[in-house]
Write an enzyme that holds these catalytic residues in place. Structure first.
Site, PDB file in Angstrom:
ATOM      1  N   LYS A   1       0.718  -1.136   0.045  1.00  0.00           N
ATOM      2  CA  LYS A   1       0.057  -0.367  -0.006  1.00  0.00           C
ATOM      3  C   LYS A   1       0.978   1.359  -0.158  1.00  0.00           C
ATOM      4  O   LYS A   1       0.449   2.097  -0.743  1.00  0.00           O
ATOM      5  CB  LYS A   1      -0.908   0.006   1.238  1.00  0.00           C
ATOM      6  CG  LYS A   1      -1.862  -1.169   1.301  1.00  0.00           C
ATOM      7  CD  LYS A   1      -2.902  -1.044   2.554  1.00  0.00           C
ATOM      8  CE  LYS A   1      -2.080  -1.062   3.882  1.00  0.00           C
ATOM      9  NZ  LYS A   1      -1.611  -2.090   4.137  1.00  0.00           N
TER      10      LYS A   1
ATOM     11  N   ARG B   1      -9.076   1.018   9.388  1.00  0.00           N
ATOM     12  CA  ARG B   1      -8.661  -0.412   9.793  1.00  0.00           C
ATOM     13  C   ARG B   1      -9.521  -1.256  10.688  1.00  0.00           C
ATOM     14  O   ARG B   1      -9.270  -2.500  10.925  1.00  0.00           O
ATOM     15  CB  ARG B   1      -7.281   0.163  10.958  1.00  0.00           C
ATOM     16  CG  ARG B   1      -6.034   0.241  10.446  1.00  0.00           C
ATOM     17  CD  ARG B   1      -5.376  -0.752   9.698  1.00  0.00           C
ATOM     18  NE  ARG B   1      -3.949  -1.024  10.075  1.00  0.00           N
ATOM     19  CZ  ARG B   1      -3.044  -0.174   9.585  1.00  0.00           C
ATOM     20  NH1 ARG B   1      -3.206   0.654   8.764  1.00  0.00           N
ATOM     21  NH2 ARG B   1      -1.664  -0.610   9.880  1.00  0.00           N
TER      22      ARG B   1
ATOM     23  N   ARG C   1      12.315  -5.150   4.876  1.00  0.00           N
ATOM     24  CA  ARG C   1      11.963  -3.858   4.511  1.00  0.00           C
ATOM     25  C   ARG C   1      12.788  -2.451   5.098  1.00  0.00           C
ATOM     26  O   ARG C   1      13.050  -2.629   6.203  1.00  0.00           O
ATOM     27  CB  ARG C   1      10.492  -3.581   4.728  1.00  0.00           C
ATOM     28  CG  ARG C   1       9.980  -2.385   4.396  1.00  0.00           C
ATOM     29  CD  ARG C   1       8.324  -2.595   4.273  1.00  0.00           C
ATOM     30  NE  ARG C   1       7.788  -2.335   5.641  1.00  0.00           N
ATOM     31  CZ  ARG C   1       6.405  -1.998   5.704  1.00  0.00           C
ATOM     32  NH1 ARG C   1       5.572  -2.170   4.591  1.00  0.00           N
ATOM     33  NH2 ARG C   1       5.825  -1.775   6.941  1.00  0.00           N
TER      34      ARG C   1
ATOM     35  N   ARG D   1      11.827  -0.086  10.085  1.00  0.00           N
ATOM     36  CA  ARG D   1      10.741   0.327  11.083  1.00  0.00           C
ATOM     37  C   ARG D   1      10.500  -0.225  12.248  1.00  0.00           C
ATOM     38  O   ARG D   1      11.084  -1.409  12.376  1.00  0.00           O
ATOM     39  CB  ARG D   1       9.276   0.370  10.420  1.00  0.00           C
ATOM     40  CG  ARG D   1       8.815   1.419   9.406  1.00  0.00           C
ATOM     41  CD  ARG D   1       7.656   1.208   8.728  1.00  0.00           C
ATOM     42  NE  ARG D   1       6.470   0.703   9.492  1.00  0.00           N
ATOM     43  CZ  ARG D   1       5.390   0.548   9.030  1.00  0.00           C
ATOM     44  NH1 ARG D   1       5.006   1.027   7.763  1.00  0.00           N
ATOM     45  NH2 ARG D   1       4.343  -0.144   9.545  1.00  0.00           N
TER      46      ARG D   1
ATOM     47  N   ARG E   1       0.899  -7.752  13.938  1.00  0.00           N
ATOM     48  CA  ARG E   1       0.123  -6.831  13.052  1.00  0.00           C
ATOM     49  C   ARG E   1      -0.583  -7.702  11.907  1.00  0.00           C
ATOM     50  O   ARG E   1      -1.674  -7.095  11.473  1.00  0.00           O
ATOM     51  CB  ARG E   1       1.324  -5.913  12.212  1.00  0.00           C
ATOM     52  CG  ARG E   1       1.917  -4.673  13.115  1.00  0.00           C
ATOM     53  CD  ARG E   1       3.028  -4.167  12.526  1.00  0.00           C
ATOM     54  NE  ARG E   1       2.771  -3.677  11.120  1.00  0.00           N
ATOM     55  CZ  ARG E   1       3.941  -3.746  10.414  1.00  0.00           C
ATOM     56  NH1 ARG E   1       5.262  -4.076  10.664  1.00  0.00           N
ATOM     57  NH2 ARG E   1       3.848  -3.042   9.100  1.00  0.00           N
TER      58      ARG E   1
HETATM   59  P1  AMP Z   1       1.134   1.392   8.699  1.00  0.00           P
HETATM   60  O1  AMP Z   1       2.136   2.412   8.462  1.00  0.00           O
HETATM   61  O2  AMP Z   1      -0.112   1.593   7.994  1.00  0.00           O
HETATM   62  O3  AMP Z   1       1.537  -0.052   8.618  1.00  0.00           O
HETATM   63  O4  AMP Z   1       0.894   1.577  10.296  1.00  0.00           O
HETATM   64  C1  AMP Z   1       1.654   1.371  11.297  1.00  0.00           C
HETATM   65  C2  AMP Z   1       0.893   1.258  12.586  1.00  0.00           C
HETATM   66  O5  AMP Z   1       0.391   2.572  12.879  1.00  0.00           O
HETATM   67  C3  AMP Z   1      -0.179   0.201  12.763  1.00  0.00           C
HETATM   68  O6  AMP Z   1       0.418  -0.984  13.157  1.00  0.00           O
HETATM   69  C4  AMP Z   1      -0.873   0.735  14.118  1.00  0.00           C
HETATM   70  O7  AMP Z   1      -0.289   0.687  15.231  1.00  0.00           O
HETATM   71  C5  AMP Z   1      -0.937   2.212  13.612  1.00  0.00           C
HETATM   72  N1  AMP Z   1      -1.944   2.592  12.703  1.00  0.00           N
HETATM   73  C6  AMP Z   1      -1.789   3.001  11.334  1.00  0.00           C
HETATM   74  N2  AMP Z   1      -3.052   3.361  10.960  1.00  0.00           N
HETATM   75  C7  AMP Z   1      -4.157   3.251  11.824  1.00  0.00           C
HETATM   76  C8  AMP Z   1      -5.551   3.202  12.100  1.00  0.00           C
HETATM   77  N3  AMP Z   1      -6.216   3.427  11.101  1.00  0.00           N
HETATM   78  N4  AMP Z   1      -6.023   2.668  13.234  1.00  0.00           N
HETATM   79  C9  AMP Z   1      -5.249   2.344  14.059  1.00  0.00           C
HETATM   80  N5  AMP Z   1      -4.019   2.303  14.209  1.00  0.00           N
HETATM   81  C10 AMP Z   1      -3.343   2.686  13.082  1.00  0.00           C
END
Ligand code: AMP
Length: 223
Positions: A13, A88, A127, A160, A171
């Site tokens: 994404k 999410r 990554r 990360r 996750r």
């Molecule tokens: P991502 O970069 O989208 O993989 O998000 C990294 C982390 O940010 C996730 O594992 C969650 O802890 C938090 N996060 C990102 N977007 C959301 C969301 N819409 N709702 C809740 N937590 C989020």
């Protein structure tokens, strides 16, 4: 046009959303990126989100919704938006619909990027992300020209905090229990397209664009 990009962690994404946003002449909004930026600058949102992010759990809805709604009110987010990492869970999907409806808008379509679970684990393990522009690399599948340095902006590449084994497992688990129902939410609303994410990056971009042109445009015409 409001497009939601769905898919498990590691589906691509974050790599695809900026391309898609460029193609539709809009902005890419990633709640994960916004939370990481808040964490880096030590804002109240960032401080509250830290423990959830580091352990791979979802940040509570009130924090994420507060942050996202503020972002959607900005001028550049009034027309064409690609949302990445949001919604999410179903509560977030409903809250998004409600907010957009108040402004006479709606999610035009959601596109789900499908990738087998074993491929996701491999991808997340190797990554590297640019600490400056957010570009994403992989040590085996998409290495930078110079180790540790971003091809696009010369920024430093880092892993990360939530790409270590335990957080990756968590996750993926959170994705399958809390986020996968969001795919069904958009499917039942007749607003879902699906794309095979287990192919070359350029092929995924091509299929995504075709899906958005087909599904989102059809949805807009039907209204
Ligand atoms: P991502 O970069 O989208 O993989 O998000 C990294 C982390 O940010 C996730 O594992 C969650 O802890 C938090 N996060 C990102 N977007 C959301 C969301 N819409 N709702 C809740 N937590 C989020």
């Amino acid at each position: 046009m409001y497009v939601v990009l769905l898919g498990p962690p590691g589906a691509g994404k974050g790599s695809q959303a900026p391309e898609l946003a460029r193609e539709i002449g809009g902005v890419h909004i990633s709640t994960g990126e916004m939370l990481r930026a808040a964490l880096r600058s030590g804002t109240p949102y960032g401080l509250k989100a830290r423990e959830y992010m580091e352990t791979g759990r979802l940040v509570p809805d009130d924090i994420v919704l507060g942050m996202l709604m503020e972002r959607l009110e900005q001028d550049d987010a009034r027309e064409n938006v690609v949302l990445d990492g949001f919604p999410r869970n179903e509560a977030q999907a409903l809250a998004l619909d409600e907010t957009l409806r108040a402004g006479g808008k709606r999610v035009d379509c959601a596109v789900n990027i499908e990738v087998p679970e074993e491929v996701l684990v491999q991808r997340l393990g190797g990554r590297w992300t640019c600490s400056s522009c957010g570009a994403i690399y992989h040590q085996a599948f998409h290495p930078p020209r110079r180790a540790g340095v971003c091809d696009a902006c010369g920024g430093e590449l880092r892993q990360r905090l939530d790409d270590h084994d335990e957080a990756v497992k968590q996750r993926l688990q959170v994705y399958f229990t809390e986020t996968a129902p969001v795919v069904e939410f958009y499917r039942q609303a007749g607003r879902l397209a699906e794309v095979n994410g287990n192919q070359a990056r350029e092929a995924v971009t091509r299929d995504l664009l075709a899906a958005v042109q087909r599904e989102c445009a059809a949805e807009r015409q039907a209204r």
